[in-house]
Design a protein around this motif. Structure first.
Motif, PDB file in Angstrom:
ATOM      1  N   UNK A  72      -6.758  -2.044   2.010  1.00 41.70           N
ATOM      2  CA  UNK A  72      -7.959  -1.240   2.361  1.00 41.70           C
ATOM      3  C   UNK A  72      -8.452  -1.773   3.733  1.00 41.70           C
ATOM      4  N   UNK A  73      -8.619  -0.736   4.778  1.00 40.92           N
ATOM      5  CA  UNK A  73      -9.137  -1.145   5.980  1.00 40.92           C
ATOM      6  C   UNK A  73     -10.295  -2.335   5.987  1.00 40.92           C
ATOM      7  N   UNK A  74     -10.405  -3.208   6.579  1.00 39.98           N
ATOM      8  CA  UNK A  74     -11.306  -4.382   6.590  1.00 39.98           C
ATOM      9  C   UNK A  74     -11.746  -4.815   5.495  1.00 39.98           C
ATOM     10  N   UNK A  75     -11.088  -4.924   4.521  1.00 37.60           N
ATOM     11  CA  UNK A  75     -11.400  -5.229   3.059  1.00 37.60           C
ATOM     12  C   UNK A  75     -10.320  -6.456   2.669  1.00 37.60           C
ATOM     13  N   UNK A  76     -10.774  -7.030   1.633  1.00 41.73           N
ATOM     14  CA  UNK A  76      -9.924  -7.990   1.117  1.00 41.73           C
ATOM     15  C   UNK A  76      -8.987  -7.428  -0.229  1.00 41.73           C
ATOM     16  N   UNK A  77      -9.068  -6.094  -0.209  1.00 37.82           N
ATOM     17  CA  UNK A  77      -8.509  -5.555  -1.326  1.00 37.82           C
ATOM     18  C   UNK A  77      -7.033  -4.690  -0.797  1.00 37.82           C
ATOM     19  N   UNK A  78      -6.224  -4.595  -1.907  1.00 38.39           N
ATOM     20  CA  UNK A  78      -5.248  -3.714  -1.480  1.00 38.39           C
ATOM     21  C   UNK A  78      -4.556  -3.142  -2.486  1.00 38.39           C
ATOM     22  N   UNK A  79      -3.935  -1.857  -2.337  1.00 39.12           N
ATOM     23  CA  UNK A  79      -3.739  -1.018  -3.427  1.00 39.12           C
ATOM     24  C   UNK A  79      -2.113  -1.017  -3.780  1.00 39.12           C
ATOM     25  N   UNK A  80      -1.830  -0.886  -4.641  1.00 47.16           N
ATOM     26  CA  UNK A  80      -0.269  -0.826  -5.105  1.00 47.16           C
ATOM     27  C   UNK A  80       0.194   0.454  -5.877  1.00 47.16           C
ATOM     28  N   UNK A  81       1.280   1.134  -5.374  1.00 44.34           N
ATOM     29  CA  UNK A  81       1.551   2.338  -6.065  1.00 44.34           C
ATOM     30  C   UNK A  81       2.904   1.696  -6.892  1.00 44.34           C
ATOM     31  N   UNK A  82       3.108   2.002  -8.010  1.00 40.52           N
ATOM     32  CA  UNK A  82       4.306   1.760  -8.804  1.00 40.52           C
ATOM     33  C   UNK A  82       5.129   2.992  -8.946  1.00 40.52           C
ATOM     34  N   UNK A  83       6.447   2.796  -9.390  1.00 37.11           N
ATOM     35  CA  UNK A  83       7.069   4.038  -9.607  1.00 37.11           C
ATOM     36  C   UNK A  83       6.987   4.517 -11.302  1.00 37.11           C
ATOM     37  N   UNK A  84       6.081   4.112 -11.703  1.00 36.75           N
ATOM     38  CA  UNK A  84       5.520   4.756 -12.993  1.00 36.75           C
ATOM     39  C   UNK A  84       4.157   5.445 -12.742  1.00 36.75           C
ATOM     40  N   UNK A  85       4.106   5.537 -11.449  1.00 42.30           N
ATOM     41  CA  UNK A  85       2.755   6.531 -11.011  1.00 42.30           C
ATOM     42  C   UNK A  85       1.447   5.561 -11.201  1.00 42.30           C
ATOM     43  N   UNK A  86       1.307   4.612 -11.609  1.00 38.65           N
ATOM     44  CA  UNK A  86       0.113   3.845 -11.621  1.00 38.65           C
ATOM     45  C   UNK A  86      -0.237   3.348 -10.406  1.00 38.65           C
ATOM     46  N   UNK A  87      -1.581   3.070 -10.242  1.00 40.52           N
ATOM     47  CA  UNK A  87      -2.091   2.466  -8.888  1.00 40.52           C
ATOM     48  C   UNK A  87      -2.821   1.567  -9.384  1.00 40.52           C
ATOM     49  N   UNK A  88      -2.775   0.137  -8.535  1.00 40.11           N
ATOM     50  CA  UNK A  88      -3.472  -1.015  -8.838  1.00 40.11           C
ATOM     51  C   UNK A  88      -4.227  -1.643  -7.755  1.00 40.11           C
TER      52      UNK A  88
END
Lengths: 1049, 415
Positions: free
Chosen positions: A127-143
């Motif tokens: 996430x721009x300017x954040x300490x967070x990040x998002x991952x997408x898995x091939x089971x369609x879940x976002x983390x």
């Protein structure tokens, strides 16, 4: 009474093996390393701790804090599948096919996480300017992951997960995410799906903003009538934000149509009617143009924001055109302050002639280079200069399947910047490894100097990824890890700290004639070649000659002598030389068969030695060479630098070589005359392809079923064919195959003939449970160079259980292992006790057995296999220092079994102390690759390209400790992040047991040092810390931000 | 020629040393006559035995085991001579010469006393190969089988596999993974005993449960215990289970009966001190397993070493060691390596012989009437003896010992 051929009897009590007191081993926690619940689950394989078979003995080993922690992974992640980069944090993120996510910043700043799902990570977005990040898995879940500071050390935590839910009854494709855009506000996530919809989600909480969703119908209705793809726009291929107007995004559909959408007004602003299948889009920095790349190898430039609703295709090009081309999968254009922009795109190669190349083309003005990578390109990004990372392109970072390549775009010729981490250990397959602890500074410097001369073709620019701050202490000592490779090279790695840094590379191939032309790989692109290829990367799995493969390595850190043994029975002795030298290496051929007749070696031939002088660069230079006949793979090797001798063994026997006089001292054939298999050679090329294929399938099947049993032979394989999953129960006999294979060699200065005279001796252990001891008579020092050395057989022990002998150790009068050669001379070890009688420890795969010396009689033993069915795979002697006092400590045996358990066995009492599950038992190659350090640490391969580091010792733990902070150029988003840590973190980690992280949590000593530093450094009042420091000064002043943390805690 | 040392124990410490051609040892009859001649024994039925490499006292009574014995000479072969009627046949077999540390429990022969003793025959050709043990403590549906392996006699000869078994649990029947016997090697020890069968479930190996262990772990455990393998199985065929007599008569008698046959009472032949060091110089550390073989060569005198290696089979002149501590330096040489090989060759032969006679012995019936006063059975006990002695009546084997009138007793013969 019936006459039965057996007897009815009861087992006498002495024979009923008692298992009842299977005492639970409660390990006292050392104060330094902790088994906090958090750290415990950070093991990549959360196996339950197992109960030891014997209660801890009265020795103090257990008090010294023997506990297992797996601390850091070295090398390149296996099967990377996604790449992400945060310009503001300056952190790189790599997702893998096994669901791991790894973050890298400045050298030493590393984080690792593992998704529960064990699914492929397909996207990583910070996430721009954040300490967070998002991952997408091939089971369609976002983390959602975050870097949370806890006691001054950041840790990677998963804080949320989310899966799109469509309307009831909708097909799954409606919500199948195909593209992700992390909006620059840091609050929104746009998710394009296979069904053509764009869902808008608020982050980091993953709240669906239904009213802002952009449905396919809304878009389709506004598409111009004449657009041919109108009926079916297909999935959302790309989502891109306008760099100058955050309210505008371009939605690219698979069929080719692009729509500029206004998020505020919730309507389409503009339609871009491309007709080719879309691959990627790029919004130029001025917001004025959109680039689109397509599956036919073309890219187009479109003008945005024109008043007319009909947009002109400004420019279209197929860069490698004329003939059909492959798709351009990603296109990037970046401006320079002065001069033409950089245009970069991956793919687009002519399908027929270069369709198999993995290329990224970089075009800047008249310069056009097609960077030709060694493996498939996963993704790439460009790092830009300037405090806000908006300046000129500085470096191109490319993640390919087998390595990470960083190219300096500002230095003439665009050279490669050497990576301080993520180095492909497997650039040629690793065949063996060897660890040497506590390298003397002198040798270290000479190695570094030799290594410096080898990296001339790298860019002088520093490593461009500098996020986070490494808080780890300087390593207490200099450690070397040596890896032997299939192509005959030995690589020297600085294994002292968190980063496994390449120091020096030695090639042994120069000594021999090989089929390959040395200039083969050198040929660069010739003038006028099109496309203008340039090879980059060092991954090269193809070996010129498999016989060159390095099998055994032994380095003496005091004398700088190195011996390297290989697949074709070659043993090289090398010496460190700071100058280049031209010399001939004379080969000594040693016949290990000793006249045994009736054998025909069906394996490979000996390597051809160059007879003319060869120029060796500064570094390790070979000066002696032994070639075994038959040229079977060398299975055991040891070097005694004080006596200047090398001992080596193969499946046929062993030999002793005096490298001062360059003379063979002893040859002993251990071959069982009925052992035909030993003659064929493991690399026999005679077998038919069909047969070897069949066997390898069988081997795969078998390895899937369970860990391998050692005594696999063709006969056994034949039996497997009849009934695939059965095992033969048969006692080992002297006629089994490979009983003569030499498994271990050991030099000792001990008492062989009587208890008053010690002498030099060589010990050898074979696969068939035999131990041979030879007494070595050495001439006096002044005649060392001319009088011959002799060796006489002194003892022979045949273990009745006939299990392979894997280690031999002589214990001195105190029961401590004898020191290494020259260790005492350099004042680095206590001289051994030669007063009390010595003892001999023979470790077989099944038992640990102590014998008396000089008269060999069994004294004590520890049975392993008979009791729990596990077998010794790797064994090492380690010193377990107390974490409390510097001098306290004791030696123990570190043992890895075929079940993947790590055991510590006390010396000299051979009692089982600790048992920890460490490696999955199915991971045969991981178990086989394990090396132990002298201080209770170890390494094993978790994939062909990664070493896992673990520590059993309280005092020696190497693991990353680093801090990453909120970037300073805070937009409105940063205000939202007010309470980053504190009490909430404590709840966090009990909940998220699956999270992997490396930081130590309750390391109190570290904590105190950090706090002391902070208190010393901080002049400002603590509250000022909440305002973020200037980004350029992050590295210097980050200590400031510890203060609030301590106030919380 | 192999050097043969003779010990006529029954007559006191009486040593003879003589040599026999190792390559062509000749017939047993001739050897027997030679012994009788050397010791000047006449008209006496003798039992001739020798000490093999494992320290076991084994009989010599036919051509085959005579050949085997000679081939075992290393370089000395120790021969023991006893009067036929004084022989305690339980003294033959595993560890009979080396079992010294273990306390000898002399068993009351309850069974023999209760019932009229069955005279079956002499056991001299046999060692036990298997036994059912712990019948009194195991459930009747389980069977604990002990397999005895002697040197490299005969392959254990069975295979195991993964499978599923059904257990009764508080929650009802449950399928659990288990280990099963999958195949028997024809002619192997396991098959020969008749105690193990294909599809028997393996529950324990040497007292350790196998549940939760992988097939490979169990394989390794069995191989590691192969010198003394005790397998607890749940036989697939539950009809041949041992019916416990102990339930009626109390378990004490039963256990003492069976206990005796688990371990063999050690050889109590007098003057066996020298015999301990016989064979290959095996160090007997523990009685429950085979000891490692240690060969120490005298490094101080390399010249002698080379002599010895050549003359290893012919060194008849050196005097016999009086006691074990001052054992002569054994010899490591390629020659001795080869001689061991020839030994292996003859093993097969012997093994075959054992097998044959074993089959024979299974077919035997109780053809001997009750016999009450056999001195040979005075110290024997239990079924071991009965079974082993059953063969004594087989004419093919009794031929091995020439029968003659034995009249003299206790005569000391000196050279």
């Amino acid at each position: 009474m019936s006459l039965s051929p057996f007897f009815h009897a009861s087992l006498p009590p002495s024979l009923s093996l008692p298992l009842s007191p299977s005492t639970c081993l409660s390990l006292p926690l050392p104060e330094h390393v902790s088994l906090s619940p958090f750290l415990h689950v950070s093991l990549s394989l959360p196996l339950p701790p197992r109960v030891s078979l014997s209660p801890p003995s009265s020795t103090c080993l257990s008090l010294l804090g023997v506990s297992l922690s797996q601390t850091v992974e070295h090398g390149f992640p296996h099967q990377p599948s996604a790449l992400g980069y945060s310009p503001s944090l300056q952190l790189l993120a790599i997702g893998t096919r096994s669901g791991a996510i790894k973050l890298y910043g400045a050298p030493g700043v590393e984080f690792m996480g593992l998704h529960d799902e064990n699914a492929v990570v397909t996207r990583v977005h910070f996430l721009p300017f954040q300490l967070e990040l998002v991952t997408l898995l091939d089971d369609n879940s976002l983390h959602m992951w975050t870097l949370r500071a806890h006691k001054g050390v950041s840790e990677l935590l998963e804080i949320g997960r989310f899966t799109l839910t469509g309307p009831p009854g909708a097909p799954p494709s409606v919500t199948r995410v195909t593209s992700v855009l992390a909006h620059s506000s840091g609050e929104l996530l746009l998710l394009g799906t296979e069904g053509g919809h764009v869902f808008v989600v608020e982050v980091p909480g993953f709240r669906e903003l239904e009213e802002r969703n952009i449905s396919l119908d809304q878009v389709a209705n506004s598409v111009p009538e004449d657009y041919i793809g109108r009926r079916n726009l297909e999935h959302v291929e790309t989502l891109q934000e306008n760099p100058v107007d955050p309210n505008q995004v371009v939605i690219g559909y698979g069929r080719g149509l692009m729509v500029v959408w206004d998020l505020e007004k919730h309507q389409a602003v503009q339609h871009i009617p491309a007709t080719q299948q879309l691959e990627s889009t790029w919004w130029t920095e001025d917001g004025g143009h959109i680039l689109s790349s397509h599956s036919d190898g073309s890219y187009c430039r479109w003008t945005v924001g024109g008043q007319s609703s009909k947009d002109e295709e400004e420019k279209s090009d197929i860069p490698y055109g004329h003939f059909p081309c492959k798709a351009i999968s990603k296109i990037v254009q970046l401006p320079t302050e002065e001069g033409p922009p950089f245009l970069l795109f991956s793919g687009g190669m002519p399908r027929a002639s270069y369709g198999d190349r993995h290329c990224i083309s970089v075009i800047h003005g008249k310069t056009h280079v097609a960077l030709d990578f060694t493996s498939r390109i996963i993704d790439y990004f460009v790092i830009r200069d300037g405090p806000l990372h908006t300046g000129d392109p500085g470096a191109l970072v490319v993640l390919v399947e087998e390595e990470l390549v960083v190219i300096d775009l500002q230095t003439e010729g665009w050279p490669v910047i050497q990576t301080p981490y993520l180095v492909p250990l497997h650039s040629s397959a690793i065949t063996c490894s060897h660890h040497v602890s506590a390298i003397p500074l002198k040798l270290w410097e000479r190695l570094l100097a030799a290594g410096q001369l080898q990296i001339t073709h790298y860019s002088p620019k520093p490593w461009p990824i500098t996020g986070g701050q490494n808080l780890g202490q300087d390593p207490p000592q200099r450690d070397l890890l040596l890896t032997g490779h299939e192509d005959g090279t030995v690589r020297f790695w600085d294994a002292s700290g968190v980063c496994l840094y390449p120091m020096y590379k030695l090639s042994t191939a120069g000594v021999f004639h090989t089929d390959a032309d040395p200039n083969d790989n050198m040929n660069q692109c010739s003038e006028g070649e099109w496309p203008p290829f340039r090879k980059v990367g060092c991954f090269d799995p193809y070996s010129d000659d498999p016989r060159l493969g390095v099998q055994k390595i032994h380095l003496c850190k005091y004398s700088g002598y190195l011996t390297v043994a290989g697949t074709a029975g070659q043993i090289l002795v090398l010496e460190l030389n700071d100058e280049a030298a031209e010399q001939t290496v004379e080969a000594k051929i040693v016949d290990l068969l000793q006249g045994q007749e009736g054998f025909r070696w069906k394996g490979h031939t000996r390597l051809d030695v160059r007879e003319e002088p060869v120029l060796f660069p500064p570094g390790f230079q070979p000066f002696a060479l032994v070639q075994c006949q038959p040229p079977a793979v060398v299975t055991a090797l040891t070097l005694h630098s004080e006596w200047k001798m090398v001992a080596f063994g193969t499946s046929h026997g062993f030999g002793l070589y005096d490298y001062q006089q360059k003379n063979s001292v002893l040859v002993k054939c251990t071959l069982n005359p009925s052992d035909q298999l030993a003659m064929e050679g493991p690399l026999s090329r005679v077998k038919s392809i069909k047969k070897s294929l069949r066997q390898s399938f069988r081997r795969i099947r078998r390895s899937r079923v369970s860990a391998n049993t050692k005594h696999s032979s063709n006969a056994e394989l034949a039996e497997m064919e009849l009934a695939p999953v059965q095992r033969k129960i048969e006692a080992r006999s002297s006629e089994d195959s490979f009983t003569g294979l030499v498994r271990t060699l050991y030099f000792a200065d001990t008492f062989l003939s009587d208890s008053s005279h010690n002498s030099a001796s060589l010990w050898a252990g074979t696969n068939g449970g035999s131990v041979f001891a030879y007494m070595i008579r050495m001439p006096s020092v002044e005649h060392r160079a001319d009088e011959p050395i002799t060796a006489h057989p002194a003892k022979e022990i045949q273990l009745m259980h006939r299990a392979p002998v894997v280690a031999i150790v002589v214990l001195d009068g105190h029961g401590s292992p004898l020191p290494e050669p020259l260790e005492v001379a350099h004042d680095l070890a206590r001289s051994p006790d030669m007063q009390a009688s010595h003892q001999l420890l023979v470790v077989s795969e099944e038992q640990f057995k102590i014998f008396t010396l000089p008269k060999v009689s069994a004294k004590m033993k520890l049975k392993l296999t008979a009791l729990d069915g596990s077998r010794v795979r790797r064994v090492g002697v380690a010193w377990f220092g107390s974490s409390r006092t510097a001098d306290a400590g004791e030696s123990g045996l570190v043992v890895l079994t075929n079940q993947g358990d790590l055991n510590v066995v006390s010396l000299p009492s051979v009692k089982m102390q600790v048992q920890h599950p460490c490696i999955r038992r199915e991971d045969v190659s991981g178990i086989a690759s394990c090396v132990f350090t002298k201080h209770g640490q170890g390494f094993y391969l978790i994939s062909p390209s990664e070493f896992e580091r673990f520590s059993l010792s309280a005092r020696n733990v190497v693991e990353p400790r680093s801090l990453v902070e909120v970037p300073a150029n805070a937009t409105a988003a940063s205000k939202r992040r007010a309470a980053p840590d504190g009490a909430s973190a404590d709840n966090g980690y009990t909940l998220r047991l699956s999270v992997m992280e490396h930081a130590l949590l309750n390391d109190e000593r570290e904590y105190r040092t950090v706090r002391r530093n902070v208190l010393d450094d901080v002049d400002e009042p603590p509250h000022s810390v909440m305002s973020c420091p200037h980004p350029a000064a992050v590295c210097d002043t980050t200590a400031l931000s510890y203060a609030p943390i301590f106030m919380c805690s | 020629p192999a050097c043969i040392e003779n010990k006529s124990l029954s007559y006191g410490a009486e040593f003879r040393r003589f040599s026999v051609d190792r390559v062509k040892p000749g017939k047993f009859e001739e050897f027997s006559r030679l012994i009788m001649h050397i010791h000047r024994i006449a008209n006496m039925e003798l039992m001739i035995g020798y000490a093999d490499v494992h320290g076991d006292l084994l009989p010599i009574n036919n051509d085959d085991n005579f050949c085997k014995a000679v081939s075992m000479a290393h370089p000395l072969l120790r021969i023991f001579i006893q009067r036929q009627e004084e022989v305690d046949y339980t003294s033959f077999g595993t560890n009979t010469l080396t079992r010294r540390k273990k306390a000898v429990v002399t068993m009351r022969n309850d069974v023999n006393r209760k019932r009229p003793h069955i005279r079956i025959g002499m056991p001299q050709d046999f060692r036990p190969v298997s036994s059912i043990i712990d019948v009194d403590i195991l459930p009747e549906s389980h069977r604990r089988v002990r397999l005895y392996r002697h040197g490299s006699d005969k392959p254990l000869g069975f295979y195991i596999r993964d499978g599923t078994s059904v257990r009764v649990t508080p929650h009802g029947l449950e399928k659990v993974p288990g280990i099963f016997i999958s195949r028997m090697v024809p002619g192997g020890l396991a098959e020969g005993t008749g105690l193990l069968a294909v599809n028997d479930e393996v529950l324990e190996v040497n007292g350790i449960e196998v549940s939760g262990k992988s097939l490979d772990q169990v394989t390794d455990m069995m191989i590691a215990n192969s010198h003394n393998l005790i397998v607890t199985v749940k036989p697939v065929n539950q009809r041949n289970n041992v019916v416990r007599s102990s339930r009626i008569s109390g378990s004490s008698g039963q256990s003492s009966d069976s206990g005796g046959s688990t371990g063999y009472p050690s050889l109590s032949v007098g003057g066996g001190g020298g015999a301990l060091s016989a064979g290959a110089g095996g160090v007997a550390l523990e009685s429950d397993e085979e000891a490692d073989i240690v060969i120490e060569s005298s490094v101080k005198r390399p010249s002698r070493r080379s002599n010895a290696s050549v003359a290893s089979a012919a060194s008849t002149a050196s005097p016999a060691p009086p006691s074990p501590p001052s054992r002569p330096p054994s010899v490591v040489s390629t020659a001795s390596f080869h001689s061991q090989l020839s030994l292996n060759g003859s093993t097969n032969h012997q093994h075959h012989h054992h097998h044959l006679s074993y089959q024979l012995h299974r077919d035997l019936n109780l053809q001997n009437g009750p016999q009450t006063s056999n001195p040979a059975l005075r110290h024997s006990n239990g079924s071991l003896h009965k079974i082993l002695s059953s063969l004594r009546t087989d004419p093919r084997h009794s031929l091995a010992l020439p029968r003659g009138g034995v009249e003299e007793d206790g005569t000391v013969i000196t050279l």
